[in-house]
Motif scaffolding. Structure first.
Motif, PDB file in Angstrom:
ATOM      1  N   LEU A   1       1.177  -1.449   0.211  1.00 20.45           N
ATOM      2  CA  LEU A   1       0.122  -0.167  -0.193  1.00 20.45           C
ATOM      3  C   LEU A   1       1.350   1.516  -0.242  1.00 20.45           C
ATOM      4  CD1 LEU A   1      -2.588  -1.036   2.831  1.00 20.45           C
ATOM      5  CD2 LEU A   1      -3.042  -1.349   0.263  1.00 20.45           C
ATOM      6  N   ARG A   2       1.913   1.747   1.074  1.00 15.28           N
ATOM      7  CA  ARG A   2       2.886   2.302   0.923  1.00 15.28           C
ATOM      8  C   ARG A   2       3.461   2.906  -0.454  1.00 15.28           C
ATOM      9  NH1 ARG A   2       7.073   5.364   1.893  1.00 15.28           N
ATOM     10  NH2 ARG A   2       8.103   5.560   3.589  1.00 15.28           N
ATOM     11  N   ALA A   3       4.300   1.818  -1.023  1.00 21.15           N
ATOM     12  CA  ALA A   3       5.149   1.846  -2.349  1.00 21.15           C
ATOM     13  C   ALA A   3       4.178   2.430  -3.003  1.00 21.15           C
ATOM     14  CB  ALA A   3       4.823   0.172  -2.860  1.00 21.15           C
ATOM     15  N   GLU A   4       2.115   1.724  -3.971  1.00 22.40           N
ATOM     16  CA  GLU A   4       1.535   1.722  -4.396  1.00 22.40           C
ATOM     17  C   GLU A   4       1.007   3.590  -4.420  1.00 22.40           C
ATOM     18  OE1 GLU A   4      -0.516  -2.099  -5.217  1.00 22.40           O
ATOM     19  OE2 GLU A   4      -1.766  -0.937  -4.394  1.00 22.40           O
ATOM     20  N   ARG A   5       0.802   3.997  -2.954  1.00 24.56           N
ATOM     21  CA  ARG A   5       0.662   4.778  -2.905  1.00 24.56           C
ATOM     22  C   ARG A   5       2.024   6.499  -3.434  1.00 24.56           C
ATOM     23  NH1 ARG A   5      -2.507   8.276   2.095  1.00 24.56           N
ATOM     24  NH2 ARG A   5      -2.000   9.864   1.500  1.00 24.56           N
ATOM     25  N   ILE A   6       2.571   5.998  -2.923  1.00 26.02           N
ATOM     26  CA  ILE A   6       4.430   7.095  -3.094  1.00 26.02           C
ATOM     27  C   ILE A   6       3.808   6.984  -4.651  1.00 26.02           C
ATOM     28  CG2 ILE A   6       6.453   6.480  -3.197  1.00 26.02           C
ATOM     29  CD1 ILE A   6       6.879   5.353  -1.004  1.00 26.02           C
ATOM     30  N   ALA A   7       3.828   5.612  -5.641  1.00 25.35           N
ATOM     31  CA  ALA A   7       4.170   5.504  -7.241  1.00 25.35           C
ATOM     32  C   ALA A   7       2.994   6.888  -7.399  1.00 25.35           C
ATOM     33  CB  ALA A   7       3.865   4.313  -7.656  1.00 25.35           C
ATOM     34  N   VAL A   8       1.409   6.355  -7.177  1.00 23.36           N
ATOM     35  CA  VAL A   8       0.372   8.266  -7.013  1.00 23.36           C
ATOM     36  C   VAL A   8       1.191   9.359  -7.420  1.00 23.36           C
ATOM     37  CG1 VAL A   8      -1.277   8.472  -6.229  1.00 23.36           C
ATOM     38  CG2 VAL A   8      -1.144   6.019  -7.086  1.00 23.36           C
ATOM     39  N   GLU A   9       1.396   9.624  -6.138  1.00 21.29           N
ATOM     40  CA  GLU A   9       1.658  10.524  -5.355  1.00 21.29           C
ATOM     41  C   GLU A   9       3.143  11.434  -6.664  1.00 21.29           C
ATOM     42  OE1 GLU A   9       3.298  10.148  -1.093  1.00 21.29           O
ATOM     43  OE2 GLU A   9       1.351  10.762  -0.862  1.00 21.29           O
ATOM     44  N   THR A  10       3.783  10.136  -6.812  1.00 18.64           N
ATOM     45  CA  THR A  10       4.594  10.486  -7.820  1.00 18.64           C
ATOM     46  C   THR A  10       4.368  11.115  -9.396  1.00 18.64           C
ATOM     47  OG1 THR A  10       7.267   9.229  -7.047  1.00 18.64           O
ATOM     48  CG2 THR A  10       6.862   9.346  -8.944  1.00 18.64           C
ATOM     49  N   LEU A  11       3.356  10.954  -9.704  1.00 21.24           N
ATOM     50  CA  LEU A  11       2.526  10.870 -10.808  1.00 21.24           C
ATOM     51  C   LEU A  11       2.313  12.918 -10.502  1.00 21.24           C
ATOM     52  CD1 LEU A  11       1.173  11.366 -13.868  1.00 21.24           C
ATOM     53  CD2 LEU A  11      -1.290   9.933 -12.006  1.00 21.24           C
ATOM     54  N   TYR A  12       2.022  13.113  -9.422  1.00 24.34           N
ATOM     55  CA  TYR A  12       1.085  14.397  -8.752  1.00 24.34           C
ATOM     56  C   TYR A  12       2.774  15.764  -9.075  1.00 24.34           C
ATOM     57  CZ  TYR A  12      -3.373  12.131  -8.590  1.00 24.34           C
ATOM     58  OH  TYR A  12      -4.474  11.420  -8.728  1.00 24.34           O
ATOM     59  N   ARG A  13       3.582  14.671  -8.131  1.00 21.99           N
ATOM     60  CA  ARG A  13       4.907  15.701  -8.334  1.00 21.99           C
ATOM     61  C   ARG A  13       5.689  15.694  -9.598  1.00 21.99           C
ATOM     62  NH1 ARG A  13      10.183  14.100  -6.400  1.00 21.99           N
ATOM     63  NH2 ARG A  13       9.186  11.501  -6.669  1.00 21.99           N
ATOM     64  N   ALA A  14       5.040  15.189 -10.644  1.00 21.08           N
ATOM     65  CA  ALA A  14       5.878  15.145 -11.815  1.00 21.08           C
ATOM     66  C   ALA A  14       5.405  17.005 -12.052  1.00 21.08           C
ATOM     67  CB  ALA A  14       5.180  14.439 -12.647  1.00 21.08           C
ATOM     68  N   PHE A  15       3.943  16.974 -11.856  1.00 24.13           N
ATOM     69  CA  PHE A  15       3.561  18.557 -12.121  1.00 24.13           C
ATOM     70  C   PHE A  15       4.632  19.281 -11.428  1.00 24.13           C
ATOM     71  CE2 PHE A  15      -0.050  15.901 -14.413  1.00 24.13           C
ATOM     72  CZ  PHE A  15      -0.311  16.506 -14.585  1.00 24.13           C
ATOM     73  N   ASN A  16       3.577  19.682  -9.441  1.00 23.79           N
ATOM     74  CA  ASN A  16       4.152  19.818  -9.135  1.00 23.79           C
ATOM     75  C   ASN A  16       6.032  20.517  -9.163  1.00 23.79           C
ATOM     76  OD1 ASN A  16       2.082  20.142  -7.296  1.00 23.79           O
ATOM     77  ND2 ASN A  16       2.179  18.521  -6.478  1.00 23.79           N
ATOM     78  N   ASP A  17       6.408  19.536  -9.662  1.00 23.19           N
ATOM     79  CA  ASP A  17       7.392  19.293  -9.674  1.00 23.19           C
ATOM     80  C   ASP A  17       8.232  20.239 -11.186  1.00 23.19           C
ATOM     81  OD1 ASP A  17       7.977  18.851  -6.807  1.00 23.19           O
ATOM     82  OD2 ASP A  17       9.070  17.006  -7.622  1.00 23.19           O
ATOM     83  N   LYS A  18       7.596  19.903 -11.921  1.00 17.27           N
ATOM     84  CA  LYS A  18       7.667  20.130 -12.945  1.00 17.27           C
ATOM     85  C   LYS A  18       8.885  19.960 -14.003  1.00 17.27           C
ATOM     86  CE  LYS A  18       5.999  24.988 -11.422  1.00 17.27           C
ATOM     87  NZ  LYS A  18       5.733  24.611 -10.720  1.00 17.27           N
ATOM     88  N   ASN A  19       8.922  18.498 -13.828  1.00 18.65           N
ATOM     89  CA  ASN A  19       9.931  17.546 -14.042  1.00 18.65           C
ATOM     90  C   ASN A  19       8.976  16.103 -14.466  1.00 18.65           C
ATOM     91  OD1 ASN A  19      11.859  15.703 -14.946  1.00 18.65           O
ATOM     92  ND2 ASN A  19      12.026  15.569 -12.398  1.00 18.65           N
ATOM     93  N   PRO A  20       8.409  16.264 -15.902  1.00 22.18           N
ATOM     94  CA  PRO A  20       8.233  15.126 -16.378  1.00 22.18           C
ATOM     95  C   PRO A  20       8.598  13.979 -16.472  1.00 22.18           C
ATOM     96  CG  PRO A  20       7.939  17.174 -18.111  1.00 22.18           C
ATOM     97  CD  PRO A  20       8.451  17.371 -16.765  1.00 22.18           C
ATOM     98  N   ASP A  21       9.549  13.421 -16.641  1.00 21.60           N
ATOM     99  CA  ASP A  21       9.792  12.777 -16.500  1.00 21.60           C
ATOM    100  C   ASP A  21      10.063  12.159 -15.074  1.00 21.60           C
ATOM    101  OD1 ASP A  21      11.842  13.238 -19.165  1.00 21.60           O
ATOM    102  OD2 ASP A  21      13.253  14.171 -18.034  1.00 21.60           O
TER     103      ASP A  21
END
Length: 143
Positions: free
Chosen positions: A7-27
């Protein structure tokens, strides 16, 4: 891997998708999206898969350089993550043919993600685009 670790790993994966926007880092999506990730529905002009969302992130960051996605709720079971979030930003670049207005917007986002072996395989989403266009005071030009 225990259920708690999954559950923790899956939540981090999802949060990373949003972080790509917040950090302006599509990669950032390369580490968390499956190569055949299915984004439902695709945005206007969006190509499928990770490369398609990278282009959307770049376009969105150009339109809203101060974009932030705040996660308000996460509901989860193994392999499934539901998110209620809010997107905020200042309209400083062209968005769907709408010239920059300088207006700040805030709109809701609801998404359901399917996660397999730590990577998102499918995302179903709904954003309040009608609310965005109301806040901007105009709708995209019609072809």
């Amino acid at each position: 891997m225990s259920t708690t670790e999954q559950l923790r790993a899956e939540r981090i994966a999802v949060e990373t998708l949003y972080r790509a926007f917040n950090d302006k880092n599509p990669d950032l999506v390369d580490a968390v999206l499956a190569p055949d990730w299915d984004d439902i529905p695709l945005a206007p002009g969006q190509q499928p898969g990770p490369e398609g969302i990278k282009a959307i992130i770049r376009e969105f960051v150009a339109a809203f350089p101060d974009v932030q996605i705040a996660i308000h709720d996460v509901v989860q079971e193994p392999g499934k993550v539901a998110v209620r979030a809010e997107i905020t930003g200042t309209h400083q670049g062209t968005l769907f043919g709408i010239a920059p207005t300088g207006k700040q917007v805030s709109f809701r986002l609801h998404e359901f993600h399917k996660v397999v072996e730590g990577r998102l395989t499918t995302t179903w989403h709904m954003e309040d685009w009608f609310g965005v266009f109301q806040q901007l005071g105009q709708f995209p030009p019609q072809p």
